[in-house]
Design a protein around this motif. Sequence first.
Motif, PDB file in Angstrom:
ATOM      1  N   VAL A   1      40.134  76.684  50.187  1.00 55.01           N
ATOM      2  CA  VAL A   1      39.759  78.086  50.377  1.00 55.01           C
ATOM      3  C   VAL A   1      39.502  78.756  49.031  1.00 55.01           C
ATOM      4  O   VAL A   1      38.523  79.501  48.860  1.00 55.01           O
ATOM      5  N   VAL A   2      40.366  78.489  48.056  1.00 52.34           N
ATOM      6  CA  VAL A   2      40.203  79.091  46.733  1.00 52.34           C
ATOM      7  C   VAL A   2      38.909  78.598  46.083  1.00 52.34           C
ATOM      8  O   VAL A   2      38.137  79.387  45.516  1.00 52.34           O
ATOM      9  N   LEU A   3      38.620  77.301  46.172  1.00 56.13           N
ATOM     10  CA  LEU A   3      37.403  76.760  45.559  1.00 56.13           C
ATOM     11  C   LEU A   3      36.148  77.339  46.234  1.00 56.13           C
ATOM     12  O   LEU A   3      35.175  77.670  45.553  1.00 56.13           O
TER      13      LEU A   3
ATOM     14  N   ALA B   1      42.262  84.910  47.900  1.00 56.98           N
ATOM     15  CA  ALA B   1      42.928  83.741  47.327  1.00 56.98           C
ATOM     16  C   ALA B   1      44.447  83.898  47.345  1.00 56.98           C
ATOM     17  O   ALA B   1      45.182  82.964  47.670  1.00 56.98           O
ATOM     18  N   SER B   2      44.924  85.077  46.987  1.00 54.64           N
ATOM     19  CA  SER B   2      46.365  85.309  46.959  1.00 54.64           C
ATOM     20  C   SER B   2      46.971  85.188  48.353  1.00 54.64           C
ATOM     21  O   SER B   2      48.019  84.548  48.544  1.00 54.64           O
ATOM     22  N   ASN B   3      46.334  85.786  49.353  1.00 56.79           N
ATOM     23  CA  ASN B   3      46.838  85.693  50.724  1.00 56.79           C
ATOM     24  C   ASN B   3      46.823  84.252  51.227  1.00 56.79           C
ATOM     25  O   ASN B   3      47.757  83.813  51.910  1.00 56.79           O
ATOM     26  N   ALA B   4      45.755  83.525  50.907  1.00 54.76           N
ATOM     27  CA  ALA B   4      45.669  82.137  51.365  1.00 54.76           C
ATOM     28  C   ALA B   4      46.779  81.293  50.763  1.00 54.76           C
ATOM     29  O   ALA B   4      47.430  80.504  51.459  1.00 54.76           O
ATOM     30  N   VAL B   5      47.024  81.449  49.463  1.00 56.21           N
ATOM     31  CA  VAL B   5      48.051  80.647  48.797  1.00 56.21           C
ATOM     32  C   VAL B   5      49.444  80.986  49.325  1.00 56.21           C
ATOM     33  O   VAL B   5      50.299  80.107  49.489  1.00 56.21           O
ATOM     34  N   VAL B   6      49.680  82.254  49.627  1.00 55.32           N
ATOM     35  CA  VAL B   6      51.012  82.675  50.062  1.00 55.32           C
ATOM     36  C   VAL B   6      51.286  82.300  51.518  1.00 55.32           C
ATOM     37  O   VAL B   6      52.383  81.819  51.857  1.00 55.32           O
ATOM     38  N   TRP B   7      50.289  82.485  52.401  1.00 56.87           N
ATOM     39  CA  TRP B   7      50.559  82.384  53.831  1.00 56.87           C
ATOM     40  C   TRP B   7      50.175  81.057  54.450  1.00 56.87           C
ATOM     41  O   TRP B   7      50.678  80.706  55.519  1.00 56.87           O
TER      42      TRP B   7
ATOM     43  N   VAL C   1      31.283  81.275  53.179  1.00 58.16           N
ATOM     44  CA  VAL C   1      32.112  82.074  54.083  1.00 58.16           C
ATOM     45  C   VAL C   1      32.495  81.268  55.311  1.00 58.16           C
ATOM     46  O   VAL C   1      33.662  81.291  55.758  1.00 58.16           O
ATOM     47  N   ASP C   2      31.541  80.530  55.866  1.00 57.38           N
ATOM     48  CA  ASP C   2      31.837  79.703  57.037  1.00 57.38           C
ATOM     49  C   ASP C   2      32.874  78.634  56.713  1.00 57.38           C
ATOM     50  O   ASP C   2      33.748  78.331  57.538  1.00 57.38           O
ATOM     51  N   GLU C   3      32.766  78.037  55.517  1.00 59.53           N
ATOM     52  CA  GLU C   3      33.750  77.032  55.118  1.00 59.53           C
ATOM     53  C   GLU C   3      35.150  77.640  55.035  1.00 59.53           C
ATOM     54  O   GLU C   3      36.131  77.054  55.496  1.00 59.53           O
ATOM     55  N   ILE C   4      35.249  78.811  54.447  1.00 62.78           N
ATOM     56  CA  ILE C   4      36.557  79.480  54.345  1.00 62.78           C
ATOM     57  C   ILE C   4      37.128  79.730  55.733  1.00 62.78           C
ATOM     58  O   ILE C   4      38.317  79.476  55.995  1.00 62.78           O
ATOM     59  N   ARG C   5      36.297  80.190  56.634  1.00 60.93           N
ATOM     60  CA  ARG C   5      36.778  80.486  57.993  1.00 60.93           C
ATOM     61  C   ARG C   5      37.195  79.212  58.723  1.00 60.93           C
ATOM     62  O   ARG C   5      38.141  79.230  59.518  1.00 60.93           O
ATOM     63  N   ARG C   6      36.510  78.111  58.478  1.00 60.41           N
ATOM     64  CA  ARG C   6      36.896  76.861  59.138  1.00 60.41           C
ATOM     65  C   ARG C   6      38.290  76.412  58.702  1.00 60.41           C
ATOM     66  O   ARG C   6      39.094  75.971  59.517  1.00 60.41           O
ATOM     67  N   TRP C   7      38.566  76.526  57.396  1.00 57.02           N
ATOM     68  CA  TRP C   7      39.893  76.119  56.919  1.00 57.02           C
ATOM     69  C   TRP C   7      40.962  77.075  57.422  1.00 57.02           C
ATOM     70  O   TRP C   7      42.088  76.648  57.726  1.00 57.02           O
ATOM     71  N   LEU C   8      40.649  78.343  57.531  1.00 55.31           N
ATOM     72  CA  LEU C   8      41.614  79.288  58.097  1.00 55.31           C
ATOM     73  C   LEU C   8      41.862  78.976  59.569  1.00 55.31           C
ATOM     74  O   LEU C   8      43.012  79.048  60.043  1.00 55.31           O
ATOM     75  N   LYS C   9      40.821  78.626  60.300  1.00 54.78           N
ATOM     76  CA  LYS C   9      40.980  78.282  61.707  1.00 54.78           C
ATOM     77  C   LYS C   9      41.866  77.051  61.869  1.00 54.78           C
ATOM     78  O   LYS C   9      42.756  77.021  62.744  1.00 54.78           O
ATOM     79  N   ALA C  10      41.641  76.041  61.031  1.00 55.76           N
ATOM     80  CA  ALA C  10      42.480  74.842  61.099  1.00 55.76           C
ATOM     81  C   ALA C  10      43.939  75.176  60.829  1.00 55.76           C
ATOM     82  O   ALA C  10      44.839  74.650  61.486  1.00 55.76           O
TER      83      ALA C  10
END
Length: 358
Positions: free
Chosen positions: A174-176, A158-164, A222-231
Amino acid sequence: QEVAARQYSGLREERADLSDHDALERGRTPPKSPVPVMTMPSVRRYGSRVYETRKAARQRILDNSPTLYHTESWFETMLTPSEYLPPLAWFVVLAVVAVVTWISLLYPDHQGLDERMHVTMIGFISLLLVFRTSEAYARWWEGRTLWGSIVNSTRNLASNAVVWMHDPSRYQRVVLCTIGFAYAVKQNLRGLKLNKDEMEGLFEDEELDLMNKVEHIPMLMVDEIRRWLKAELIDQGPRGSHVATSYNWDLAIGQDIAALVNALGGCERIAKTPMPFGYLSQLRIFMIIWIVTWPFALSADYGWYTIPCVGFVALIMMKVEEMAVNIEHPFGTGANDLPVDTICVTIERNLLEILRRA
């Protein structure tokens, strides 16, 4: 299940914001978002609102969670009534001991068993009991270690996602989904689907209905998190471009996701791999034979007092074995199980705090 996954993907696309002109100009499909594009202040307000509205749901979860008590106080451990209750099998064993004692006293001229044989056998049975309890506690402690890894990895993720991540609506999602992963793991280990009361305020009922049609909900998260990271990665462009935030932030988040999946697999290994049946059955058979034959060695000296003496020793042995049974499957809701519900609430609080500070 495949239909449910497609429906869930369709639900995301229906809510997508298609106004990303930069992505269209670059010839790529604009990344999807389940909510309108949000600014950082609006994400902070959203995080604060969810944190406050979720208080009642978190309290309900805590009220139903097992509680681990500190053991410094002798009075607290000695004055717990449930710890004195014998297992149901003990009453059957005690009845058999009473019958054996009565037979032994009814025919006093028979040649009793040599007590030295039972003294020798108790050492062997004690070793089996020690190994049994040690293995059960090892499973319990490994479960706690794996959940500790889940706590740390969710915070890092969560911290990495919010920062980067640039897009607030994406790192909010991603956090949810990371919070949802923790609750999904808890329910999966208990053989249950997501509880709407527990997830109130995190996901909409329509989303939860579609999630619950999938067999393995933690990996859906996990798949949802990866999809948002990919976007987000598509939006930021290749490493080294002027848009990219950092060269390796996606690798750090990828390690956090891998740690979550590894911890999930470790917990499932504990939950789905019981102690070997042969070992348990042989241990219990040896215990019962030793207990019900002991009156033949004691009745000549102790008479009817043989029953309480043997019954007390049987109670100790069977309570120790029962303790091992209680802790070898540590993800339930019993008094000796891990407080997984409390850990999930801790994860939720920590991650919503991160979102509030975004």
